[in-house]
Design an enzyme around this catalytic site. Structure first.
Site: not given
Length: 734
Positions: A238, A270
């Site tokens: 993330d 990401e």
């Protein structure tokens, strides 16, 4: 040194070299781990697939059941799960809900979360491995819980914390980029194209970890290594854009190899799109692993809500990174709530888009399943304390990953994987397309409200194939429709808002016993003739592939007068379409359940019923209807499943392939060679359908990260396939 290529024997024109495929595993290019060596590999064999099921915010018990019952048998290579660490537990809203985004605010690295405890997590990983499925964890390592949380807020395991103080890790004030200290703006990011701000200031008031410090890197690596020790195979990381690239590379350099396969964990990063600064664009991060391709997902939405003929231009789209470096998706938890991509709310557009993403060779495809929502902050279903309850498909949960069509397309993607290019992209009209991947697989997609019949180049060998969207291949035929290929081409009716897909590993079963007469007469009683006006009828097309003897014709016979009320002589004769395919269109009553079978009938009146139970259909209220089948009981010749096993050592980034003198082995073209799985390293293995009673020459090649190909030395290897059954060869790299 370059090893010997295959002996051409007059086939020099077929010895074509092309750029090597990028390694299927993690693409992390960092120094070797400096921590203790990983435990010995577990005795598991994982599916040789690049397809991931993203079961977002499912609890661990439900993920384990999905792996065992659906993902493993369907051939998924991995399951992506939500962040497993202890997160903040925010005060429940007026409706008693706990927002989904809690799990992206860690308060400790304990494996005690909304989804279950450490024991349940470990059991889930074991269950998925036993089913052949890798486990990828959503890793939150850029930050800890927000400094703006109310005083007294705790984690789901009861852990206390405060801004810049997380004693359970432990992290203290000096472990963060604090406002006015080392963030150039004194707090939040104000310029999203300024790399220093993006990597050193706070994202949404979340406490930003000081990843330049070795002590912080060590604690992050220790958390990830704890997960690896429990069997985790990779990470969706993330907010990587908010970590300096060299800091993240240093963390990756501290990670152990995976337990199941003894290789570096897979990494998908990401990197939200939209930055104009090249240093903050996704392709700048590929040195540390794959990246999520947001632009691809947005482009797919545009096509399926406009004209899918635009999908022919994917190679010209401005995508986030080359396909070899991409973890691809149709949607994820952020995007579906922002409305910039398709979601389950888009119905058949969403389903067809997933079929396309599984078929198109861009990145490693994923299928997303989560809970339904009306409010973007809505909680997943929970027990009243925030703990997520078991997934019940159709009851507030979406389960696209286990539908017949998506499972079929996972098998399609696995079969097509050796071929990384699209051929014969056919635009029938603006919303009906078809294409194939070499001689491995073909798909047709119809994003319109009417069925469309067209002839497509399939690339496949002549014969009959099972449509994996509507059913599966069985030992006696196909449970869904069939497609007959003749001369490499097939005339296919693609139903409205649906697709038809076939591949080399989904063929009708071998040598069923023909049924001379039915062992049990059709079970339905004749139906009295109803009064039906022409406007109440549905044009229903029956298509069947059948092997007819001289003097035979094929009929469809069924439970209603329009189909002869189970009397073969009164049934509907199907006209030949060529290639063993027969078709007729019959006006049937609308919104009506019908039982039917196909029969062979001679001019002398001899009847041969197809085997098996009565077939059934329900005509729709409007439009048209189409049925495509294979005459059950006909003898079908299938290929010989041939397993290649070679013992070969490699360096990181290398992969081993088998290539040979027939199309199924790439026709001596390394770019079309068959990839072998490293699941049993140093043995590389794959099973390939080869033609029966055929002499085959082959060799093994290594494909290197820089695009070069190394052939093994010596003469061409040879084998001869039997008339039926299977074949296996075991070799050692020369």
């Amino acid at each position: 040194m370059q090893s010997a290529r295959p002996h051409p024997r007059g086939r020099a024109g077929r010895l074509l070299l092309a750029a090597a495929l990028v390694a299927a595993g993690g693409t992390v290019a960092v120094a070797a781990a400096t921590t203790a060596p990983a435990p010995a590999r577990a005795a598991v064999v994982l599916n040789d697939s690049e397809v991931t099921a993203n079961l977002w915010e499912w609890n661990w018990t439900s993920v384990a059941a999905a792996c065992t019952d659906h993902l493993g048998p369907a051939g998924y290579g991995a399951v992506q799960v939500a962040p497993p660490q202890e997160s903040v537990k925010l005060p429940a809203g007026a409706d008693g809900a706990y927002p989904w985004y809690e799990v992206y605010q860690p308060v400790s690295y304990k494996l005690d979360s909304r989804f279950g405890n450490r024991r349940q997590f470990a059991a889930m990983v074991t269950a998925c491995h036993d089913a052949g499925v890798r486990v990828y964890v959503d890793a939150v390592v850029n930050h800890m819980a927000g400094t703006n949380n109310p005083a007294g807020t705790r984690g789901y395991a009861g852990t206390e914390f405060s801004g810049y103080n997380y004693p359970a890790v432990p992290y203290g004030a000096g472990d963060f980029h604090r406002p006015g200290d080392n963030c150039p703006t004194g707090g939040a990011i104000s310029d999203w194209n300024n790399e220093a701000q993006v990597t050193s200031c706070e994202l949404l008031s979340l406490s930003d970890l000081y990843t330049e410090k070795e002590v912080v890197r060590n604690k992050i690596a220790a958390y990830l290594n704890d997960l690896i020790g429990l069997g985790v195979d990779g990470f969706r990381v993330d907010a990587v854009k908010h970590i300096r690239k060299d800091d993240f590379a240093a963390v990756l350099g501290k990670l152990n190899n995976t337990v199941a396969e003894g290789r570096r964990p897979y990494v998908a990063q990401e990197i939200f799109d939209g930055a104009s600064n090249p240093a903050l664009q996704a392709r700048a991060y590929t040195g540390n692993g794959d990246v999520l391709d947001f632009a691809y997902a947005k482009g797919i939405r545009s096509a399926f809500q406009g004209s899918i003929s635009a999908l022919a231009n994917v190679p010209n789209w401005n995508l986030d990174a080359p396909g070899a470096n991409v973890f691809s998706m149709v949607t994820n938890h952020d995007l579906e709530r922002d409305g910039v991509v398709l979601s389950y709310k888009n119905g058949t557009d969403y389903v067809l888009a997933n079929y396309f993403a599984l078929a198109y060779p861009h990145g490693k495809p994923s299928v997303y399943d989560s809970f339904t929502w009306a409010d973007r902050n809505q909680s997943p279903p929970h027990d009243g304390t925030g703990r997520v309850t078991d997934t019940v498909c159709g009851a507030s949960w979406n389960c696209l990953s286990r539908t017949t069509g998506v499972k079929g397309m996972v098998g399609w993607a696995n079969a097509a994987r050796p071929v990384k290019t699209v051929s014969d992209f056919t635009t029938v009209n603006s919303n009906v397309i078809g294409f194939h991947r070499g001689d491995r697989a073909w798909i047709g997609i119809n994003d319109s409200g009417s069925a469309t019949t067209a002839t497509f180049a399939t690339g496949l060998a002549d014969g009959r194939y099972c449509d994996v969207i509507s059913g599966v291949a069985t030992g006696s035929g196909c449970t869904g429709g069939t497609v007959t290929v003749s001369g490499g081409r097939a005339t296919v009716t693609v139903p409205a808002n649906d697709a038809v897909a076939v591949h080399v590993n989904a063929r009708p079963g071998a040598s069923p016993s023909p049924t001379v007469s039915p062992t049990v007469s059709p079970t339905a009683s004749p139906t009295a003739s109803p009064t039906v006006s022409p406007g109440d009828r549905i044009a229903t097309t029956f298509t069947v592939t059948a092997d007819l003897a001289a003097g035979q014709d094929v009929y469809v016979v069924g439970s209603i007068p329009e189909l002869g009320s189970w009397t073969p002589a009164n049934g509907v004769e199907l006209a030949t379409q060529g290639g063993g395919t027969y078709r007729a269109t019959v006006d049937l009553p609308r919104s009506t359940g019908v039982e039917f079978k196909f029969v062979k009938l001679t001019t002398a009146g001899a009847v041969t019923w197809e085997s098996g139970a009565n077939r059934t259909l329900i005509t729709p209220a409007t439009g048209t209807y189409a049925v495509t089948e294979t005459f059950r009981g006909d003898t079908v010749t299938t290929a010989v499943a041939t397993t290649f096993s070679v013992t070969a050592t490699t360096v990181y980034g290398q992969n081993v392939f088998v290539v040979g003198d027939i199309p199924a082995l790439g026709g001596w073209n390394p770019a079309a060679a068959v990839a072998l799985s490293s699941a049993a390293y140093p043995v590389w293995r794959a099973t390939v359908d080869l033609p029966a009673d055929t002499a085959v020459e082959y060799k093994y090649v290594r494909k290197n990260p820089d695009g070069t190909v190394t052939w093994e030395s010596g003469a061409n290897r040879t084998l001869t396939t039997p008339a039926g059954g299977t074949r296996a060869v075991t070799d050692t790299w020369r």
